[in-house]
Design an enzyme around this catalytic site. Structure first.
Site, mmCIF file in Angstrom:
data_model
loop_
_atom_site.group_PDB
_atom_site.id
_atom_site.type_symbol
_atom_site.label_atom_id
_atom_site.label_comp_id
_atom_site.label_asym_id
_atom_site.label_seq_id
_atom_site.Cartn_x
_atom_site.Cartn_y
_atom_site.Cartn_z
ATOM 1 N N ARG A 243 21.585 20.753 -13.038
ATOM 2 C CA ARG A 243 20.342 20.367 -12.379
ATOM 3 C C ARG A 243 20.547 19.021 -11.683
ATOM 4 O O ARG A 243 21.264 18.158 -12.193
ATOM 5 C CB ARG A 243 19.191 20.238 -13.394
ATOM 6 C CG ARG A 243 18.646 21.563 -13.900
ATOM 7 C CD ARG A 243 17.897 22.342 -12.819
ATOM 8 N NE ARG A 243 17.386 23.609 -13.330
ATOM 9 C CZ ARG A 243 18.010 24.787 -13.191
ATOM 10 N NH1 ARG A 243 19.161 24.877 -12.542
ATOM 11 N NH2 ARG A 243 17.473 25.883 -13.667
ATOM 12 N N HIS A 291 22.683 25.400 -4.154
ATOM 13 C CA HIS A 291 22.257 26.038 -5.411
ATOM 14 C C HIS A 291 22.655 27.523 -5.438
ATOM 15 O O HIS A 291 21.802 28.418 -5.477
ATOM 16 C CB HIS A 291 20.734 25.881 -5.613
ATOM 17 C CG HIS A 291 20.314 26.054 -7.037
ATOM 18 N ND1 HIS A 291 19.282 25.358 -7.627
ATOM 19 C CD2 HIS A 291 20.796 26.866 -8.024
ATOM 20 C CE1 HIS A 291 19.142 25.741 -8.888
ATOM 21 N NE2 HIS A 291 20.055 26.665 -9.151
#
Ligand code: NDP
Ligand code: OXD
Length: 328
Positions: A243, A291
């Protein structure tokens, strides 16, 4: 045959209602085809299609609004669209502690992340970025080649993804070390294991590449910060695929700009999409990917969600159950 059925046939699925809750994605549209293929009997609704909130059994979520889930008084399961569940924390805050939360995790995701991490390690260690630049100039030039056995990759997080990446990198001949809260049984003998905060310095001091595959919790937020970056050997490479909030951006940029860190490969960011003006985009020592580290096919997401609900209804613990107290 792709449709899900239970020992009682598809009958129990007919009574199931699932709502899509997301502030960042049209989740209902995203999974509509998968629901039609896997479980056409299930009612798959967007929030504005819910006329009676009391019939909703499951909320399938990706960054839901903090107050989104209070609306459904009979929820049995909160299902994350992904492996990480940090995006649920604000919405879970005042919901009953015994309400089950599950994530998505399987071999598709582990293989995809292993591929991503192996690519990122090799891209830097074998200098493939330099060769891409040379090709653009039509230049044939070989650089010295370090063997995999001379390069140590440390993986912070030895869960589903970290352990799978460790296995792949060992296969490729790298020295691999893993760091988690506890020492694990049944890991490859060649993996050097470290556990707990007291072993962090020893773990980091030998890492030519550091891979972060920790879940985002209050303990791990800002993990790639001043302290960790100082303890890595000079000219290390950092890969963050967990993250964005694991990275202290100022500390990372300062380590790169002063040459203390050779390179960073980043797949996840504080703000996604990464804003156009962000310094990461043009930084010569940063590789950005949007991502894409790992995903599970949509049909599998629906299947896992239904397996989890049926396990709860049978009085068991779902396979991908999340420990809410631990935060992952
Ligand atoms: P798991 O929950 O299976 O594993 C988490 C690991 O982190 C465990 O080994 C755990 O240790 C360790 N850990 C947790 N807290 C600490 C701590 N304070 N100190 C040391 N170790 C700690 O997670 P996954 O492997 O499935 O996924 C990891 C993360 O990857 C997800 O949370 C998500 O954020 C990210 N992700 C990113 C994707 C992408 O496309 N970029 C795709 C999928 C996931 P222990 O085992 O001892 O408890
Ligand atoms: C996940 C992710 O958590 O895609 O699955 O980041």
């Amino acid at each position: 045959m792709d449709m899900l059925s239970t020992s009682a046939g598809t009958e129990p699925l007919k009574a199931i209602t699932v709502v899509a809750e997301s502030t960042v994605l049209d989740l209902h549209a995203f999974l509509s085809d998968a629901f039609l293929r896997v479980a056409p009997e299930v009612a798959w609704l967007s929030p504005d299609q819910v006329t009676d909130p009391a019939v909703v059994d499951v909320a399938l979520c990706w960054y839901p609004a903090p107050d989104a889930l209070h609306r459904y008084p009979k929820l049995e399961l909160i299902q994350s669209l992904g492996a990480g569940t940090d995006h649920l924390h604000p919405a879970l805050r005042s919901l009953p502690d015994d309400l089950s939360v599950c994530r998505v995790t399987d071999s598709h995701m582990s293989r995809a992340m292993s591929g991503y991490v192996a690519w990122a390690v090799l891209n830097q260690q074998r200098q493939f970025k330099a060769y891409a630049a040379q090709q653009a100039e039509g230049r044939w030039l070989r650089h010295p080649m370090q063997s995999a056995g001379e390069h140590c990759v440390g993986i912070a997080g030895q869960g589903q993804l970290g352990a799978a990446c460790a296995g792949t990198l060992l296969e490729l001949g790298f020295q691999v070390r893993g760091w988690a809260r506890d020492i694990k049984l049944n890991m490859p003998a060649a993996l050097t294991q470290f556990a707990g905060p007291e072993s962090l310095e020893d773990f980091l001091s030998g890492c030519d590449t550091l891979v972060c595959l920790l879940p985002l919790t209050p303990d791990t937020q800002g993990f790639i910060g001043e302290r960790v970056l100082r303890q890595l050997p000079p000219h290390a490479h950092v890969i963050n695929a967990s993250r964005g909030e694991h990275v202290d951006q100022d500390a990372l940029l300062s380590a790169l700009d002063t040459g203390r860190l050779a390179h960073a490969t980043l797949d996840v960011f504080h703000e996604e999409p990464l804003p156009p003006e962000h310094p990461y985009w043009k930084h010569p020592r940063i590789t950005v990917t949007p991502h894409v580290g790992a995903r599970t096919p949509n049909d599998q997401i629906v299947r896992q969600m239904l397996d989890n609900l049926l396990a709860i209804r049978a009085g068991g613990r779902p396979r991908t159950w999340v420990d809410r107290a631990r935060g992952y």
